[in-house]
Design an enzyme around this catalytic site. Structure first.
Site, PDB file in Angstrom:
ATOM      1  N   MET A  30     -29.093 -33.025   2.348  1.00 16.41           N
ATOM      2  CA  MET A  30     -30.336 -33.597   2.884  1.00 16.41           C
ATOM      3  C   MET A  30     -30.718 -32.851   4.160  1.00 16.41           C
ATOM      4  O   MET A  30     -31.423 -33.391   5.018  1.00 16.41           O
ATOM      5  CB  MET A  30     -30.155 -35.090   3.143  1.00 16.41           C
ATOM      6  CG  MET A  30     -29.873 -35.854   1.847  1.00 16.41           C
ATOM      7  SD  MET A  30     -30.383 -37.568   1.894  1.00 16.41           S
ATOM      8  CE  MET A  30     -29.332 -38.202   3.173  1.00 16.41           C
ATOM      9  N   HIS A  37     -21.370 -28.790   5.933  1.00 16.40           N
ATOM     10  CA  HIS A  37     -22.148 -28.262   4.793  1.00 16.40           C
ATOM     11  C   HIS A  37     -21.784 -26.802   4.543  1.00 16.40           C
ATOM     12  O   HIS A  37     -21.659 -26.370   3.398  1.00 16.40           O
ATOM     13  CB  HIS A  37     -23.655 -28.332   5.083  1.00 16.40           C
ATOM     14  CG  HIS A  37     -24.195 -29.717   5.237  1.00 16.40           C
ATOM     15  ND1 HIS A  37     -24.601 -30.226   6.446  1.00 16.40           N
ATOM     16  CD2 HIS A  37     -24.406 -30.688   4.322  1.00 16.40           C
ATOM     17  CE1 HIS A  37     -25.047 -31.457   6.270  1.00 16.40           C
ATOM     18  NE2 HIS A  37     -24.936 -31.769   4.998  1.00 16.40           N
ATOM     19  N   SER A 186     -24.575 -35.208   9.779  1.00 16.93           N
ATOM     20  CA  SER A 186     -25.916 -34.937  10.312  1.00 16.93           C
ATOM     21  C   SER A 186     -26.315 -36.020  11.310  1.00 16.93           C
ATOM     22  O   SER A 186     -27.095 -35.782  12.229  1.00 16.93           O
ATOM     23  CB  SER A 186     -26.932 -34.916   9.172  1.00 16.93           C
ATOM     24  OG  SER A 186     -26.523 -33.970   8.216  1.00 16.93           O
TER      25      SER A 186
HETATM   26  O1  PAF Z   1     -24.486 -36.545   0.638  1.00 15.14           O
HETATM   27  C1  PAF Z   1     -25.703 -36.306   0.774  1.00 15.14           C
HETATM   28  O2  PAF Z   1     -26.139 -35.580   1.669  1.00 15.14           O
HETATM   29  C2  PAF Z   1     -26.688 -36.947  -0.190  1.00 15.14           C
HETATM   30  O3  PAF Z   1     -26.283 -38.224  -0.547  1.00 15.14           O
HETATM   31  C3  PAF Z   1     -26.944 -36.093  -1.431  1.00 15.14           C
HETATM   32  C4  PAF Z   1     -25.692 -35.938  -2.272  1.00 15.14           C
HETATM   33  C5  PAF Z   1     -27.457 -34.728  -1.017  1.00 15.14           C
HETATM   34  C6  PAF Z   1     -28.006 -36.765  -2.303  1.00 15.14           C
HETATM   35  O4  PAF Z   1     -29.208 -36.911  -1.620  1.00 15.14           O
END
Ligand code: PAF
Length: 285
Positions: A30, A37, A186
């Protein structure tokens, strides 16, 4: 690295990579990217031939509108970070690309969704399943990479893949922590300086708890963790549960033959943080 907003552009590029015989690795996000990430992207790059990262703040998984509005967004910063990673393609769609019509699908994950996050954020996992199944359908990845910080989300996604026979391998990736132990998220960037200092108390308490499994029963340890966290005036525990890592059902005794994970959600001001720890066998007597 290429950046696309539309499904047809994405499919053209992916078809090309597949024709070259490359396997597709997918990291759904997101945005508001951080080193956690990037560790998923790194693993995806090691394990597959072509890495796609999606950046999409999925409205259907927010059960609280204020939380959705507050969610940090900075696409340019995300792209800058990804440009020096192993990511080859970024998919950054607008909501109407993902949901040309409202998604009315109702998933049923049984008891997996009735505990912890599912209990305190009703509808959250239905929204996660909507967007992840939609993204899997668009990207058709060979492997998809998810962080263990969202422990229950991982269990739900595995179950969804199993039930829908989606043929994508789900790779679970370790939690990445700040130097002081705070699990990367985040949402950490929404913390002010005092809250940030207090937030470290969450992972510190979980580590301490891991050393107490020989002295306290499961129930006593749960009470101890909650009390310990709540001693800090910035923090309010929403839940702490010690669960079977596969069923997510609460564990009653250390003798139960399963991997035990302590999962926690804590409010730090308006910011809700989650973390978890797998209890190590050596400290369980
Ligand atoms: O973990 C996340 O950032 C969200 O839940 C995902 C898997 C991208 C789905 O929107």
């Amino acid at each position: 690295m290429q950046v696309v907003k539309h499904i047809n552009e994405l499919r053209t590029l992916l078809d090309h990579s597949r024709k070259e015989g490359l396997t597709i690795g997918f990291v759904p996000t997101m945005g508001a990217l951080h080193a956690g990430h990037l560790s998923l992207v790194e693993l995806a790059g090691q394990q597959t031939g072509f890495v796609v990262v999606s950046i999409f703040v999925n409205p259907t998984q927010f059960n609280d509108k204020a939380d959705l509005d507050r969610y940090p967004r900075d696409l340019q910063k995300d792209l800058d970070l990804l440009s020096s990673s192993l990511c080859q393609l970024v998919f950054a769609p607008e909501p109407n690309e993902i949901y040309p019509e409202p998604d009315t699908r109702q998933f049923n994950f049984g008891t997996l969704e009735q505990v912890m996050e599912g209990k305190f954020r009703p509808g959250h996992f239905n929204g996660v399943a909507q967007v992840v199944s939609r993204l899997f359908d668009i990207v058709q990845p060979d492997k998809a990479f998810f962080g263990q910080k969202d422990f229950q989300q991982l269990a739900i996604i595995r179950e969804m893949v199993r039930k829908m026979k989606l043929g994508v391998e789900i790779v679970s990736c370790p939690i990445i922590r700040e130097a002081d132990g705070l699990a990367m998220s985040s949402r950490n960037m929404l913390l002010d300086a005092v809250q940030r200092q207090s937030a470290v108390h969450i992972s510190a308490t979980l580590s301490e708890a891991n050393n107490k499994t020989g002295d306290l029963s499961v129930e006593e340890l749960c009470r101890w963790v909650i009390a310990r966290i709540n001693e800090n005036e910035q923090l309010k525990t929403e839940y702490f549960e010690i669960v079977n890592s596969l069923t997510l059902m609460p564990v009653m005794s250390w003798d139960e033959p399963c991997v035990k994970v302590g999962c926690i959600a804590v409010h730090c001001g308006k910011v809700r943080l989650i973390d978890n720890i797998e209890f190590t066998k050596k400290s369980i007597q």
